[in-house]
Design a protein around this motif. Structure first.
Motif, PDB file in Angstrom:
ATOM      1  N   ASP A  31       0.807  -1.196  -0.087  1.00  0.00           N
ATOM      2  CA  ASP A  31       0.092  -0.177  -0.062  1.00  0.00           C
ATOM      3  C   ASP A  31       0.764   1.208   0.015  1.00  0.00           C
ATOM      4  OD1 ASP A  31      -2.196  -1.477  -0.134  1.00  0.00           O
ATOM      5  OD2 ASP A  31      -2.135  -1.734   2.244  1.00  0.00           O
ATOM      6  N   ASN A  32       1.922   1.332  -0.910  1.00  0.00           N
ATOM      7  CA  ASN A  32       2.934   2.499  -0.994  1.00  0.00           C
ATOM      8  C   ASN A  32       3.589   2.787   0.308  1.00  0.00           C
ATOM      9  OD1 ASN A  32       1.981   2.903  -3.955  1.00  0.00           O
ATOM     10  ND2 ASN A  32       0.153   4.032  -2.911  1.00  0.00           N
ATOM     11  N   GLN A  33       3.771   1.877   1.351  1.00  0.00           N
ATOM     12  CA  GLN A  33       4.362   1.848   2.534  1.00  0.00           C
ATOM     13  C   GLN A  33       5.612   0.852   2.064  1.00  0.00           C
ATOM     14  OE1 GLN A  33       4.270   3.871   5.158  1.00  0.00           O
ATOM     15  NE2 GLN A  33       2.353   4.875   4.968  1.00  0.00           N
ATOM     16  N   LEU A  34       6.925   1.334   2.699  1.00  0.00           N
ATOM     17  CA  LEU A  34       7.943   0.596   2.835  1.00  0.00           C
ATOM     18  C   LEU A  34       8.071   0.028   4.013  1.00  0.00           C
ATOM     19  CD1 LEU A  34      10.746   2.709   0.576  1.00  0.00           C
ATOM     20  CD2 LEU A  34       9.466   0.390  -0.024  1.00  0.00           C
ATOM     21  N   LEU A  35       8.327  -1.324   4.288  1.00  0.00           N
ATOM     22  CA  LEU A  35       8.534  -2.119   5.463  1.00  0.00           C
ATOM     23  C   LEU A  35       9.612  -3.193   5.532  1.00  0.00           C
ATOM     24  CD1 LEU A  35       5.044  -2.655   4.498  1.00  0.00           C
ATOM     25  CD2 LEU A  35       5.091  -2.654   7.064  1.00  0.00           C
ATOM     26  N   VAL A  36      10.335  -3.163   6.373  1.00  0.00           N
ATOM     27  CA  VAL A  36      11.606  -4.035   6.587  1.00  0.00           C
ATOM     28  C   VAL A  36      11.169  -5.139   7.387  1.00  0.00           C
ATOM     29  CG1 VAL A  36      12.483  -2.992   8.646  1.00  0.00           C
ATOM     30  CG2 VAL A  36      14.007  -4.231   7.208  1.00  0.00           C
ATOM     31  N   VAL A  37      11.790  -6.471   6.774  1.00  0.00           N
ATOM     32  CA  VAL A  37      11.325  -7.762   7.299  1.00  0.00           C
ATOM     33  C   VAL A  37      12.193  -8.097   8.409  1.00  0.00           C
ATOM     34  CG1 VAL A  37      11.023 -10.063   6.701  1.00  0.00           C
ATOM     35  CG2 VAL A  37      10.461  -8.484   5.020  1.00  0.00           C
ATOM     36  N   LEU A  38      11.349  -8.283   9.582  1.00  0.00           N
ATOM     37  CA  LEU A  38      11.984  -8.672  10.984  1.00  0.00           C
ATOM     38  C   LEU A  38      12.146 -10.087  10.964  1.00  0.00           C
ATOM     39  CD1 LEU A  38      10.406  -6.143  13.543  1.00  0.00           C
ATOM     40  CD2 LEU A  38      12.519  -5.779  12.174  1.00  0.00           C
ATOM     41  N   LYS A  39      11.302 -10.911  10.279  1.00  0.00           N
ATOM     42  CA  LYS A  39      11.102 -12.366  10.565  1.00  0.00           C
ATOM     43  C   LYS A  39      10.096 -12.834   9.510  1.00  0.00           C
ATOM     44  CE  LYS A  39      10.081 -16.112  13.888  1.00  0.00           C
ATOM     45  NZ  LYS A  39       9.327 -16.251  14.982  1.00  0.00           N
ATOM     46  N   ALA A  40      10.717 -13.855   8.669  1.00  0.00           N
ATOM     47  CA  ALA A  40       9.759 -14.656   7.567  1.00  0.00           C
ATOM     48  C   ALA A  40       9.941 -16.159   7.976  1.00  0.00           C
ATOM     49  CB  ALA A  40      10.229 -14.201   6.180  1.00  0.00           C
ATOM     50  N   GLU A  41       8.558 -16.701   8.025  1.00  0.00           N
ATOM     51  CA  GLU A  41       8.563 -18.200   8.359  1.00  0.00           C
ATOM     52  C   GLU A  41       7.597 -18.757   7.401  1.00  0.00           C
ATOM     53  OE1 GLU A  41       8.554 -21.106  12.450  1.00  0.00           O
ATOM     54  OE2 GLU A  41       7.990 -18.747  12.614  1.00  0.00           O
ATOM     55  N   SER A  42       7.863 -19.886   6.656  1.00  0.00           N
ATOM     56  CA  SER A  42       6.829 -20.591   6.034  1.00  0.00           C
ATOM     57  C   SER A  42       6.491 -21.771   6.813  1.00  0.00           C
ATOM     58  CB  SER A  42       7.458 -21.059   4.653  1.00  0.00           C
ATOM     59  OG  SER A  42       7.558 -19.766   4.035  1.00  0.00           O
ATOM     60  N   PHE A  43       4.929 -22.072   6.598  1.00  0.00           N
ATOM     61  CA  PHE A  43       4.331 -23.140   7.211  1.00  0.00           C
ATOM     62  C   PHE A  43       3.668 -24.160   6.194  1.00  0.00           C
ATOM     63  CE2 PHE A  43       4.200 -19.649  10.055  1.00  0.00           C
ATOM     64  CZ  PHE A  43       4.487 -20.075  11.285  1.00  0.00           C
ATOM     65  N   PHE A  44       4.062 -25.417   6.357  1.00  0.00           N
ATOM     66  CA  PHE A  44       3.653 -26.360   5.314  1.00  0.00           C
ATOM     67  C   PHE A  44       2.907 -27.361   6.148  1.00  0.00           C
ATOM     68  CE2 PHE A  44       7.316 -24.639   3.746  1.00  0.00           C
ATOM     69  CZ  PHE A  44       7.043 -24.000   2.474  1.00  0.00           C
ATOM     70  N   PRO A  45       1.457 -27.142   6.375  1.00  0.00           N
ATOM     71  CA  PRO A  45       0.686 -28.071   7.050  1.00  0.00           C
ATOM     72  C   PRO A  45       0.224 -29.291   6.120  1.00  0.00           C
ATOM     73  CG  PRO A  45      -0.933 -26.180   6.118  1.00  0.00           C
ATOM     74  CD  PRO A  45       0.657 -26.040   5.954  1.00  0.00           C
ATOM     75  N   GLY A  46       0.037 -30.504   6.762  1.00  0.00           N
ATOM     76  CA  GLY A  46      -0.185 -31.766   6.166  1.00  0.00           C
ATOM     77  C   GLY A  46      -1.585 -31.574   5.179  1.00  0.00           C
ATOM     78  N   LYS A  47      -2.415 -30.867   5.545  1.00  0.00           N
ATOM     79  CA  LYS A  47      -3.412 -30.409   4.960  1.00  0.00           C
ATOM     80  C   LYS A  47      -3.807 -28.875   4.706  1.00  0.00           C
ATOM     81  CE  LYS A  47      -6.190 -34.587   5.843  1.00  0.00           C
ATOM     82  NZ  LYS A  47      -7.271 -35.227   6.416  1.00  0.00           N
ATOM     83  N   GLY A  48      -4.501 -28.379   3.837  1.00  0.00           N
ATOM     84  CA  GLY A  48      -4.560 -27.018   3.689  1.00  0.00           C
ATOM     85  C   GLY A  48      -3.392 -26.353   2.614  1.00  0.00           C
ATOM     86  N   THR A  49      -3.649 -25.025   2.747  1.00  0.00           N
ATOM     87  CA  THR A  49      -2.510 -24.273   2.011  1.00  0.00           C
ATOM     88  C   THR A  49      -1.427 -23.977   2.724  1.00  0.00           C
ATOM     89  OG1 THR A  49      -4.490 -23.550   0.986  1.00  0.00           O
ATOM     90  CG2 THR A  49      -2.620 -22.360   0.571  1.00  0.00           C
ATOM     91  N   PRO A  50      -0.200 -23.934   2.055  1.00  0.00           N
ATOM     92  CA  PRO A  50       1.019 -23.572   2.916  1.00  0.00           C
ATOM     93  C   PRO A  50       1.019 -22.117   2.990  1.00  0.00           C
ATOM     94  CG  PRO A  50       1.694 -25.060   0.865  1.00  0.00           C
ATOM     95  CD  PRO A  50       0.091 -24.677   0.906  1.00  0.00           C
ATOM     96  N   THR A  51       1.455 -21.367   4.152  1.00  0.00           N
ATOM     97  CA  THR A  51       1.238 -20.046   4.147  1.00  0.00           C
ATOM     98  C   THR A  51       2.736 -19.600   4.610  1.00  0.00           C
ATOM     99  OG1 THR A  51       0.692 -20.220   6.442  1.00  0.00           O
ATOM    100  CG2 THR A  51      -0.960 -19.898   4.746  1.00  0.00           C
ATOM    101  N   THR A  52       3.089 -18.259   4.446  1.00  0.00           N
ATOM    102  CA  THR A  52       4.254 -17.593   4.903  1.00  0.00           C
ATOM    103  C   THR A  52       3.721 -16.469   5.832  1.00  0.00           C
ATOM    104  OG1 THR A  52       5.518 -18.266   2.853  1.00  0.00           O
ATOM    105  CG2 THR A  52       6.410 -16.383   4.252  1.00  0.00           C
ATOM    106  N   GLN A  53       4.266 -16.284   7.018  1.00  0.00           N
ATOM    107  CA  GLN A  53       4.030 -15.171   8.116  1.00  0.00           C
ATOM    108  C   GLN A  53       5.272 -14.277   7.823  1.00  0.00           C
ATOM    109  OE1 GLN A  53       2.010 -15.980  11.858  1.00  0.00           O
ATOM    110  NE2 GLN A  53       3.788 -14.694  12.740  1.00  0.00           N
ATOM    111  N   ILE A  54       4.955 -13.051   7.609  1.00  0.00           N
ATOM    112  CA  ILE A  54       6.170 -12.005   7.732  1.00  0.00           C
ATOM    113  C   ILE A  54       5.767 -11.177   8.808  1.00  0.00           C
ATOM    114  CG2 ILE A  54       7.195 -10.465   6.160  1.00  0.00           C
ATOM    115  CD1 ILE A  54       6.252 -12.008   3.730  1.00  0.00           C
TER     116      ILE A  54
END
Length: 202
Positions: A31-54
């Motif tokens: 949204d036209n704002q710059l943000l620096v990433v402090l932590k990024a973690e991907s989750f791969f559940p057995g069922k459902g959609t893999p997600t990445t939390q930033i």
């Protein structure tokens, strides 16, 4: 299987990457704002959609935010310059570094370095990421050598395979070391989490 293009140039200093490629220290635009990433973690559940939390911090006002994406969803990442800088000293403004080629000095705020600041040592070379001349991320050497200042004495009959014991390092940090390590021993530790690696060779 079709795979979406991983990187797509959209303008001079912004590229699109998939969420799972985002790493700590990257700068993203939302949204036209710059943000620096402090932590990024991907989750791969057995069922459902893999997600990445930033986990991110807005550069404009320092406000922290957390976003969750599908791992293949595209995120706009700003191109930032990373250069080697040598640590000089700490002052009221933060931590001062100098680029030894250009003699350019930058001051890195304490919250950019975070908990790793305890591992900074004079003349240590670090990689600093700058966006429009502003330090947004720093990478310390992966390992440092520190002296054990305090730990339990070596007990006869203990071996290296025994459980680790608590120890205090010369920078004041606490870690755990093998039973055969005594006070005064120099050890190698990881700057990411302060964990013991090995006895120093020197």
């Amino acid at each position: 299987m079709y795979e979406a293009p991983r990187i797509l140039k959209v303008q001079d200093n912004i590229v699109k990457v998939i969420a799972s490629q985002i790493r700590k220290g990257n700068v993203v635009e939302i949204d036209n704002q710059l943000l620096v990433v402090l932590k990024a973690e991907s989750f791969f559940p057995g069922k459902g959609t893999p997600t990445t939390q930033i986990d991110m911090r807005r550069l404009s006002d320092g406000v922290k935010t957390v976003q969750r994406y599908r791992t293949t969803e595209q995120v706009e990442r700003a191109f930032i310059e990373t250069k080697p800088y040598t640590y000089l000293y700490e002052d009221a403004h933060g931590f001062a570094f100098m680029n030894m080629e250009s003699y350019e000095q930058v001051s890195v705020p304490a919250d950019v370095i975070g908990d790793q600041s305890v591992y900074l040592a004079e003349s240590m070379e670090c990689q600093i990421s700058l966006y429009n001349g502003v330090p947004v991320a720093i990478e310390l050497p992966a390992r440092v050598v520190l002296e054990v200042t305090e730990t339990e004495p070596v007990t006869k009959g203990q071996t290296a395979s025994s459980s680790y014991k608590p120890a205090t390092l010369s920078n004041g940090q606490r870690t755990t070391v093998p039973p055969h390590i005594s006070a005064g021993t120099r050890v190698v530790v990881m700057t990411e989490d302060g964990s013991y690696v090995e006895r120093a060779k020197d």
